[in-house]
Design a protein around this motif. Structure first.
Motif, PDB file in Angstrom:
ATOM      1  N   LEU A 198       0.877  -1.085   0.084  1.00 40.88           N
ATOM      2  CA  LEU A 198      -0.071   0.186  -0.108  1.00 40.88           C
ATOM      3  C   LEU A 198       0.921   1.405  -0.096  1.00 40.88           C
ATOM      4  O   LEU A 198       0.293   2.444  -0.427  1.00 40.88           O
ATOM      5  CB  LEU A 198      -0.805   0.138   1.140  1.00 40.88           C
ATOM      6  N   ALA A 199       2.004   1.212   0.699  1.00 42.25           N
ATOM      7  CA  ALA A 199       2.930   2.362   0.745  1.00 42.25           C
ATOM      8  C   ALA A 199       3.400   2.664  -0.506  1.00 42.25           C
ATOM      9  O   ALA A 199       4.266   3.736  -0.742  1.00 42.25           O
ATOM     10  CB  ALA A 199       3.808   2.156   2.011  1.00 42.25           C
ATOM     11  N   ASP A 200       3.774   1.604  -1.375  1.00 39.39           N
ATOM     12  CA  ASP A 200       4.590   1.752  -2.725  1.00 39.39           C
ATOM     13  C   ASP A 200       3.568   1.756  -3.854  1.00 39.39           C
ATOM     14  O   ASP A 200       2.832   1.365  -3.771  1.00 39.39           O
ATOM     15  CB  ASP A 200       5.585   0.574  -2.838  1.00 39.39           C
ATOM     16  N   ASP A 201       4.195   2.827  -4.635  1.00 34.58           N
ATOM     17  CA  ASP A 201       3.578   2.855  -6.023  1.00 34.58           C
ATOM     18  C   ASP A 201       3.374   1.544  -6.796  1.00 34.58           C
ATOM     19  O   ASP A 201       2.247   1.173  -7.457  1.00 34.58           O
ATOM     20  CB  ASP A 201       3.964   3.956  -6.829  1.00 34.58           C
ATOM     21  N   ASP A 202       4.466   0.955  -7.061  1.00 37.17           N
ATOM     22  CA  ASP A 202       4.640  -0.360  -7.675  1.00 37.17           C
ATOM     23  C   ASP A 202       4.458  -1.352  -6.772  1.00 37.17           C
ATOM     24  O   ASP A 202       5.513  -1.662  -6.312  1.00 37.17           O
ATOM     25  CB  ASP A 202       5.675  -0.349  -8.607  1.00 37.17           C
ATOM     26  N   SER A 203       3.358  -2.119  -6.688  1.00 38.53           N
ATOM     27  CA  SER A 203       3.241  -3.307  -5.504  1.00 38.53           C
ATOM     28  C   SER A 203       3.437  -4.347  -6.122  1.00 38.53           C
ATOM     29  O   SER A 203       3.268  -5.556  -5.357  1.00 38.53           O
ATOM     30  CB  SER A 203       1.966  -2.919  -4.741  1.00 38.53           C
ATOM     31  N   ASP A 204       3.911  -4.682  -7.329  1.00 35.88           N
ATOM     32  CA  ASP A 204       4.005  -6.147  -8.013  1.00 35.88           C
ATOM     33  C   ASP A 204       5.119  -6.589  -7.402  1.00 35.88           C
ATOM     34  O   ASP A 204       5.977  -6.000  -6.786  1.00 35.88           O
ATOM     35  CB  ASP A 204       3.724  -6.038  -9.323  1.00 35.88           C
ATOM     36  N   ASP A 205       5.302  -7.817  -7.599  1.00 38.53           N
ATOM     37  CA  ASP A 205       6.502  -8.355  -7.257  1.00 38.53           C
ATOM     38  C   ASP A 205       7.855  -8.023  -7.836  1.00 38.53           C
ATOM     39  O   ASP A 205       8.863  -7.892  -7.326  1.00 38.53           O
ATOM     40  CB  ASP A 205       6.512 -10.010  -7.533  1.00 38.53           C
ATOM     41  N   ASP A 206       7.817  -7.492  -9.183  1.00 36.40           N
ATOM     42  CA  ASP A 206       8.829  -6.700  -9.983  1.00 36.40           C
ATOM     43  C   ASP A 206       9.177  -5.500  -9.153  1.00 36.40           C
ATOM     44  O   ASP A 206      10.453  -5.249  -8.925  1.00 36.40           O
ATOM     45  CB  ASP A 206       8.470  -6.514 -11.265  1.00 36.40           C
ATOM     46  N   GLY A 207       8.363  -4.845  -8.583  1.00 39.46           N
ATOM     47  CA  GLY A 207       8.880  -3.553  -8.012  1.00 39.46           C
ATOM     48  C   GLY A 207       9.235  -3.687  -6.651  1.00 39.46           C
ATOM     49  O   GLY A 207      10.311  -3.031  -6.229  1.00 39.46           O
ATOM     50  N   ALA A 208       9.003  -4.813  -5.940  1.00 36.09           N
ATOM     51  CA  ALA A 208       9.532  -5.043  -4.596  1.00 36.09           C
ATOM     52  C   ALA A 208      10.986  -5.449  -4.824  1.00 36.09           C
ATOM     53  O   ALA A 208      11.894  -5.271  -4.258  1.00 36.09           O
ATOM     54  CB  ALA A 208       8.640  -6.013  -3.920  1.00 36.09           C
ATOM     55  N   LEU A 209      11.244  -6.327  -5.952  1.00 38.46           N
ATOM     56  CA  LEU A 209      12.372  -6.951  -6.175  1.00 38.46           C
ATOM     57  C   LEU A 209      13.390  -5.862  -6.768  1.00 38.46           C
ATOM     58  O   LEU A 209      14.495  -5.820  -6.466  1.00 38.46           O
ATOM     59  CB  LEU A 209      12.303  -7.857  -7.633  1.00 38.46           C
ATOM     60  N   ARG A 210      12.817  -4.882  -7.469  1.00 38.48           N
ATOM     61  CA  ARG A 210      13.558  -3.615  -7.847  1.00 38.48           C
ATOM     62  C   ARG A 210      14.059  -2.835  -6.547  1.00 38.48           C
ATOM     63  O   ARG A 210      15.200  -2.093  -6.428  1.00 38.48           O
ATOM     64  CB  ARG A 210      12.918  -2.813  -8.776  1.00 38.48           C
ATOM     65  N   ARG A 211      13.155  -2.538  -5.692  1.00 40.59           N
ATOM     66  CA  ARG A 211      13.417  -1.846  -4.435  1.00 40.59           C
ATOM     67  C   ARG A 211      14.304  -2.740  -3.597  1.00 40.59           C
ATOM     68  O   ARG A 211      15.572  -2.035  -3.188  1.00 40.59           O
ATOM     69  CB  ARG A 211      12.154  -1.607  -3.640  1.00 40.59           C
ATOM     70  N   LYS A 212      14.361  -3.867  -3.613  1.00 43.29           N
ATOM     71  CA  LYS A 212      15.321  -4.585  -2.694  1.00 43.29           C
ATOM     72  C   LYS A 212      16.588  -4.703  -3.552  1.00 43.29           C
ATOM     73  O   LYS A 212      17.835  -4.385  -2.789  1.00 43.29           O
ATOM     74  CB  LYS A 212      15.017  -6.001  -2.747  1.00 43.29           C
ATOM     75  N   ARG A 213      16.907  -4.550  -4.786  1.00 46.10           N
ATOM     76  CA  ARG A 213      18.315  -4.441  -5.425  1.00 46.10           C
ATOM     77  C   ARG A 213      18.607  -2.837  -5.305  1.00 46.10           C
ATOM     78  O   ARG A 213      19.918  -2.873  -4.844  1.00 46.10           O
ATOM     79  CB  ARG A 213      18.019  -4.510  -7.014  1.00 46.10           C
TER      80      ARG A 213
END
Length: 197
Positions: A119-134
Protein backbone atom coordinates in the motif's frame (compact mmCIF):
# COMPACT_ATOMS: atom_id res chain seq x y z
CA UNK A 1 28.27 13.04 29.29
CA UNK A 2 31.44 13.68 31.30
CA UNK A 3 34.64 12.71 29.51
CA UNK A 4 37.88 13.48 31.35
CA UNK A 5 40.90 15.32 29.95
CA UNK A 6 39.51 16.53 26.63
CA UNK A 7 42.27 18.64 25.07
CA UNK A 8 40.56 19.78 21.87
CA UNK A 9 36.96 20.43 20.87
CA UNK A 10 36.29 20.90 17.15
CA UNK A 11 33.00 22.54 16.15
CA UNK A 12 32.37 21.00 12.71
CA UNK A 13 29.08 22.88 12.54
CA UNK A 14 28.41 26.20 14.21
CA UNK A 15 25.74 25.89 16.87
CA UNK A 16 22.60 28.02 16.61
CA UNK A 17 22.96 29.49 20.10
CA UNK A 18 25.67 30.89 22.36
CA UNK A 19 24.64 28.48 25.14
CA UNK A 20 25.26 25.48 22.89
CA UNK A 21 28.61 26.88 21.74
CA UNK A 22 29.76 27.52 25.32
CA UNK A 23 28.52 24.08 26.42
CA UNK A 24 30.49 22.36 23.63
CA UNK A 25 33.62 24.50 24.06
CA UNK A 26 33.44 23.98 27.82
CA UNK A 27 34.14 20.27 27.37
CA UNK A 28 37.83 21.16 27.13
CA UNK A 29 40.02 22.80 29.75
CA UNK A 30 37.90 21.71 32.70
CA UNK A 31 38.94 22.89 36.17
CA UNK A 32 42.56 23.95 36.07
CA UNK A 33 43.22 22.10 32.80
CA UNK A 34 43.89 23.75 29.49
CA UNK A 35 42.35 23.05 26.14
CA UNK A 36 41.59 24.41 22.70
CA UNK A 37 38.24 24.98 21.04
CA UNK A 38 38.37 25.21 17.23
CA UNK A 39 35.38 26.34 15.16
CA UNK A 40 35.40 25.46 11.47
CA UNK A 41 33.65 28.41 9.86
CA UNK A 42 32.71 28.31 6.19
CA UNK A 43 32.46 31.61 4.31
CA UNK A 44 28.65 31.36 4.26
CA UNK A 45 28.67 31.03 8.08
CA UNK A 46 30.76 34.17 8.71
CA UNK A 47 27.75 36.30 9.71
CA UNK A 48 26.52 33.69 12.17
CA UNK A 49 30.04 33.35 13.61
CA UNK A 50 30.30 37.12 14.07
CA UNK A 51 26.90 37.16 15.79
CA UNK A 52 27.98 34.35 18.15
CA UNK A 53 31.20 36.19 19.02
CA UNK A 54 29.29 39.41 19.73
CA UNK A 55 26.67 37.58 21.78
CA UNK A 56 29.48 36.22 23.96
CA UNK A 57 30.54 39.82 24.67
CA UNK A 58 33.71 39.86 22.55
CA UNK A 59 34.54 42.82 20.34
CA UNK A 60 37.06 40.86 18.28
CA UNK A 61 36.79 37.27 17.08
CA UNK A 62 39.20 34.71 18.50
CA UNK A 63 42.45 34.35 16.57
CA UNK A 64 42.32 32.40 13.34
CA UNK A 65 43.86 28.97 13.38
CA UNK A 66 47.05 28.88 11.30
CA UNK A 67 46.57 26.90 8.11
CA UNK A 68 48.91 25.58 5.48
CA UNK A 69 46.96 26.33 2.32
CA UNK A 70 48.97 23.74 0.38
CA UNK A 71 46.99 21.12 2.33
CA UNK A 72 43.60 22.38 1.16
CA UNK A 73 43.28 20.19 -1.97
CA UNK A 74 43.72 17.10 0.23
CA UNK A 75 41.26 18.47 2.79
CA UNK A 76 38.69 19.24 0.08
CA UNK A 77 39.07 15.70 -1.31
CA UNK A 78 38.33 14.22 2.13
CA UNK A 79 35.42 16.59 2.73
CA UNK A 80 33.79 15.71 -0.59
CA UNK A 81 33.85 12.00 0.27
CA UNK A 82 32.68 12.70 3.85
CA UNK A 83 29.72 14.71 2.52
CA UNK A 84 28.77 11.85 0.20
CA UNK A 85 28.96 9.41 3.13
CA UNK A 86 26.82 11.72 5.26
CA UNK A 87 24.21 12.15 2.51
CA UNK A 88 24.02 8.40 1.80
CA UNK A 89 23.89 7.59 5.52
CA UNK A 90 21.07 10.06 6.15
CA UNK A 91 19.15 8.60 3.20
CA UNK A 92 19.55 5.07 4.56
CA UNK A 93 18.44 6.14 8.05
CA UNK A 94 15.43 7.96 6.61
CA UNK A 95 14.40 4.89 4.60
CA UNK A 96 14.85 2.65 7.65
CA UNK A 97 12.78 5.03 9.79
CA UNK A 98 9.98 5.11 7.19
CA UNK A 99 10.01 1.33 6.93
CA UNK A 100 9.95 1.01 10.72
CA UNK A 101 7.08 3.50 10.92
CA UNK A 102 5.06 1.56 8.33
CA UNK A 103 5.72 -1.74 10.13
CA UNK A 104 4.69 -0.32 13.54
CA UNK A 105 1.50 1.19 12.18
CA UNK A 106 0.64 -1.94 10.23
CA UNK A 107 1.07 -4.00 13.38
CA UNK A 108 -1.10 -1.60 15.41
CA UNK A 109 -3.82 -1.74 12.76
CA UNK A 110 -3.58 -5.50 12.42
CA UNK A 111 -2.52 -5.29 8.78
CA UNK A 112 -0.01 -7.75 7.36
CA UNK A 113 3.37 -5.98 6.87
CA UNK A 114 3.63 -7.15 3.25
CA UNK A 115 0.21 -5.66 2.50
CA UNK A 116 1.18 -2.42 4.24
CA UNK A 117 4.40 -2.25 2.22
CA UNK A 118 2.40 -2.77 -0.97
CA UNK A 119 0.00 0.00 0.00
CA UNK A 120 2.90 2.36 0.74
CA UNK A 121 4.63 1.76 -2.61
CA UNK A 122 3.41 2.88 -6.01
CA UNK A 123 4.50 -0.33 -7.72
CA UNK A 124 3.18 -3.09 -5.50
CA UNK A 125 3.90 -5.98 -7.84
CA UNK A 126 6.65 -8.52 -7.20
CA UNK A 127 8.89 -6.87 -9.82
CA UNK A 128 8.60 -3.55 -7.97
CA UNK A 129 9.55 -5.19 -4.66
CA UNK A 130 12.51 -6.88 -6.34
CA UNK A 131 13.64 -3.56 -7.86
CA UNK A 132 13.40 -1.84 -4.46
CA UNK A 133 15.41 -4.63 -2.82
CA UNK A 134 18.13 -4.41 -5.50
CA UNK A 135 18.24 -0.63 -5.20
CA UNK A 136 18.54 -0.87 -1.41
CA UNK A 137 21.39 -3.40 -1.74
CA UNK A 138 23.11 -1.17 -4.31
CA UNK A 139 22.85 1.86 -2.02
CA UNK A 140 24.20 -0.15 0.94
CA UNK A 141 27.12 -1.32 -1.20
CA UNK A 142 27.76 2.24 -2.39
CA UNK A 143 27.71 3.54 1.20
CA UNK A 144 30.14 0.84 2.35
CA UNK A 145 32.45 1.68 -0.57
CA UNK A 146 32.35 5.39 0.32
CA UNK A 147 33.08 4.61 3.98
CA UNK A 148 36.06 2.46 2.98
CA UNK A 149 37.33 5.21 0.69
CA UNK A 150 36.96 7.83 3.43
CA UNK A 151 38.72 5.61 5.98
CA UNK A 152 41.60 5.17 3.54
CA UNK A 153 41.88 8.92 2.97
CA UNK A 154 41.72 9.69 6.68
CA UNK A 155 44.40 7.08 7.42
CA UNK A 156 46.84 9.04 5.26
CA UNK A 157 48.42 12.03 7.00
CA UNK A 158 48.03 15.37 5.29
CA UNK A 159 51.33 16.22 3.64
CA UNK A 160 52.29 19.59 2.20
CA UNK A 161 52.88 19.62 -1.52
CA UNK A 162 56.41 20.65 -2.33
CA UNK A 163 57.34 22.56 -5.42
CA UNK A 164 59.64 20.62 -7.73
CA UNK A 165 60.58 23.84 -9.53
CA UNK A 166 61.58 25.85 -6.48
CA UNK A 167 63.40 24.06 -3.69
CA UNK A 168 62.28 26.62 -1.11
CA UNK A 169 58.59 26.19 -1.94
CA UNK A 170 56.12 24.39 0.30
CA UNK A 171 57.33 22.69 3.46
CA UNK A 172 61.01 23.03 2.56
CA UNK A 173 60.91 26.76 3.33
CA UNK A 174 60.04 25.92 6.95
CA UNK A 175 63.02 23.57 7.14
CA UNK A 176 65.26 26.27 5.65
CA UNK A 177 64.06 28.86 8.17
CA UNK A 178 64.57 26.42 11.03
CA UNK A 179 68.10 25.67 9.85
CA UNK A 180 68.79 29.39 9.50
CA UNK A 181 67.58 30.03 13.03
CA UNK A 182 69.91 27.33 14.36
CA UNK A 183 72.82 29.11 12.61
CA UNK A 184 71.93 32.41 14.16
CA UNK A 185 69.88 33.78 11.26
CA UNK A 186 72.25 32.84 8.41
CA UNK A 187 69.83 31.92 5.60
CA UNK A 188 72.51 31.72 2.92
CA UNK A 189 74.41 28.82 4.46
CA UNK A 190 77.75 30.40 3.51
CA UNK A 191 80.43 31.23 6.05
CA UNK A 192 80.38 34.85 7.14
CA UNK A 193 77.58 35.83 4.76
CA UNK A 194 74.87 36.15 7.40
CA UNK A 195 74.01 39.18 9.51
CA UNK A 196 77.01 40.79 11.08
CA UNK A 197 77.34 40.55 14.85
Amino acid sequence: LDVKDIKVVVHYQLPASVDTYIHRAGRTGRGTGQGVSVALVAPDEAQRWTALVRAMGHTQPPPSFPMDLTLMPQVVERLKVALKVDEADRGARKAAAESSWAARNAQELGIDEAVAADLADDDSDDDGALRRKRLRKHKESELNSLRTSLAGLLAQPLAPRMSRSFFTGGAVSGVALSAAASRGGDVSGGAGEGPSA
